[in-house]
Design an enzyme around this catalytic site. Structure first.
Site, short mmCIF file in Angstrom:
data_model
loop_
_atom_site.label_atom_id
_atom_site.label_comp_id
_atom_site.label_asym_id
_atom_site.label_seq_id
_atom_site.Cartn_x
_atom_site.Cartn_y
_atom_site.Cartn_z
N LYS A 175 0.73 -1.29 0.06
CA LYS A 175 -0.06 0.07 0.00
C LYS A 175 0.94 1.40 0.06
O LYS A 175 2.15 1.07 0.43
CB LYS A 175 -0.86 0.00 1.32
CG LYS A 175 -2.13 0.73 1.12
CD LYS A 175 -3.06 0.05 0.05
CE LYS A 175 -4.69 0.69 0.60
NZ LYS A 175 -5.47 -0.60 0.10
N1 GLU Z 1 -7.13 -0.25 -3.23
C1 GLU Z 1 -7.75 -1.65 -3.60
C2 GLU Z 1 -7.88 -2.43 -2.41
O1 GLU Z 1 -7.77 -2.09 -1.37
C3 GLU Z 1 -7.14 -1.96 -5.08
C4 GLU Z 1 -5.89 -2.55 -5.10
C5 GLU Z 1 -5.42 -3.12 -6.30
O2 GLU Z 1 -6.34 -3.06 -7.00
O3 GLU Z 1 -4.15 -3.38 -6.35
O4 GLU Z 1 -7.99 -3.60 -2.45
#
Ligand code: GLU
Length: 441
Positions: free
Chosen positions: A130
């Site tokens: 993240k």
């Molecule tokens: N931000 C989204 C999540 O928390 C998508 C992450 C992604 O597609 O890599 O799942």
């Protein structure tokens, strides 16, 4: 202009970096503690070796950056950002980039850890990551946002790559942000690298169905949960907290299934009408606009906290973490909670609600649709071969249903709640991969 700005010791205060507008309840719960507590619960069920447990409780890499942006008025502002990679045993790390005034390293680490379990629960070949920047995007112009994005991705670029770590949208970012990221990395490489980021616009190698994917997965999960509880999705009364990408799409799709959405909210607060809200109209005319959905007249206004406590069949928290806690869990009246957001329920709330018989479809399953279609996008980019939306949606639905069934079976066989069951599956897959690979050197 840049020289003058750099010579100034302090940024002008007109656009304070830490300005905080009204938003979802902010709590003092440390979500990293929360994520580690959830892992510890699963570790007990799995009888996980303590050394391995420690490996999984820590991120493999955390990169904190402080970077300058020349604002439109010529002043320089310094922003803090971070990219955290939690685990890469099962493949490149994957996860969104969040722009929000409340982000910090601990929260970003928790979110990266949740990505690891999420990718493992739905069995896609990624680890978790993240990224985040502490910023209130409402205070920036589009040009400032673009410069911030390009500089941030340049500064974390040393650990990002189409085979190593692939960002995507999260709270406060969208397809345009991903386009700037793709362009920045491509400019630096000297050739176009679409696979370095997902959630891009379709014309830049984005996937059909990606924008709707998280909300679609939430609704598929809600349908499966209703089947399991002997409830019907058609006719169910639904409350949705958060009207960003996840909440608004989930509200629209669940309405298509015959459910009635009686309340929704955004950062400014919520609106409620027991007879039902016109979701499509809210999406079209109010979402993302200056006054937000509260400009809609034919509904009662209420706070985000009160919205969670409304009488309803299905509650979809699709905003931020730690919204349902030990403090308000007793007032929750929903029979089913489907977590569109990451980490909306604390372990204390989990315990109380599952003892009461409320089913909680956990984030690592319920909102996995986004990363599943991100995976499809990445595969399409690497192959330069693109799929029709129908194919994307079918494949997504199949994975969501299959994963739901696996979690439900584990829940029944271990006589536990759904979150622990999902963790048992996800953590085990990551632990098995780690054991198989061995500890280097
Ligand atoms: N931000 C989204 C999540 O928390 C998508 C992450 C992604 O597609 O890599 O799942």
């Amino acid at each position: 202009m840049i020289k003058g700005a750099l010579a100034r010791p302090h940024p002008a205060p007109e656009k304070p970096l830490l300005h905080q507008p009204a938003r979802f309840m902010s709590t003092h719960i440390n979500v990293l503690d929360m994520a580690r507590q959830q892992l510890a619960t699963a570790a007990k069920y799995l009888d996980l070796d303590e050394g391995l447990h420690q490996v999984l409780a820590h991120p493999i890499r955390q990169l904190v950056v402080h970077f300058p942006v020349v604002m439109d008025n010529g002043e320089v502002q310094v922003f803090q950002g971070q990219r955290v990679q939690h685990n890469s045993s099962r493949g490149p790390t994957k996860g969104g980039i969040r722009y929000h005034p409340d982000v910090d390293l601990d929260e970003t680490t928790a979110l990266a850890m949740w990505m690891t379990w999420k990718c493992a629960v739905v069995n896609i070949p990624y680890g978790g990551a993240k990224g985040s920047v502490k910023v209130d995007t409402k205070m920036l112009s589009k040009r400032e946002l673009e410069k911030l994005t390009r500089r941030f991705i340049s500064d974390i670029g040393i650990i990002v790559g189409e085979r190593s770590d692939i960002p995507a949208p999260d709270v406060g970012t969208n397809a345009q942000t991903m386009a700037w990221i793709m362009d920045t990395i491509s400019m630096q490489k000297g050739y176009t690298v679409p696979g370095v980021v997902t959630g891009k616009p379709i014309e830049l190698g984005g996937s059909e169905g990606r924008v709707e994917a998280t909300g679609r997965g939430v609704v598929v999960s809600a349908g499966e949960a209703c089947n399991s509880l002997g409830m019907s999705l058609a006719g169910a009364q639904v409350v949705v907290q958060g009207f960003g990408n996840v909440g608004s799409v989930a509200a629209e799709l669940i309405e298509n299934e015959g459910a009635t959405v009686i309340a929704v909210s955004d950062a400014q607060g919520g609106i409620y009408n027991p007879k039902g809200l016109p979701v499509k109209e809210l999406c079209k005319k109010y979402a993302g606009r200056e006054g937000g959905i509260r400009e809609f007249k034919d509904a009662e206004k209420l706070s985000n906290a009160d919205l969670l406590e409304l009488k309803c069949d299905i509650l979809i928290p699709a905003a931020l973490s730690a919204q349902i806690t030990g403090d308000n869990a007793k007032k929750i009246k929903a029979k089913l909670i489907v977590e569109g957001a990451n980490g909306p329920c604390t372990p204390e709330a989990d315990q109380y609600l599952s003892d009461k018989g409320v089913m909680i479809v956990p984030d690592v399953l319920a909102n996995a649709g986004g990363v599943v279609v991100s995976y499809f996008e990445w595969v399409q980019d690497l192959q330069n071969f693109f799929w029709a939306e129908e194919e994307v949606n079918q494949k997504l639905t199949r994975i969501m249903k299959h994963s739901f069934a696996a979690v439900e079976n584990t829940m029944r066989s271990h006589k536990t709640d759904m979150r622990t069951a999902a963790y048992i599956i996800g953590v085990k897959r990551v632990a098995d991969a780690t054991i198989r690979r061995g500890i280097y050197p």
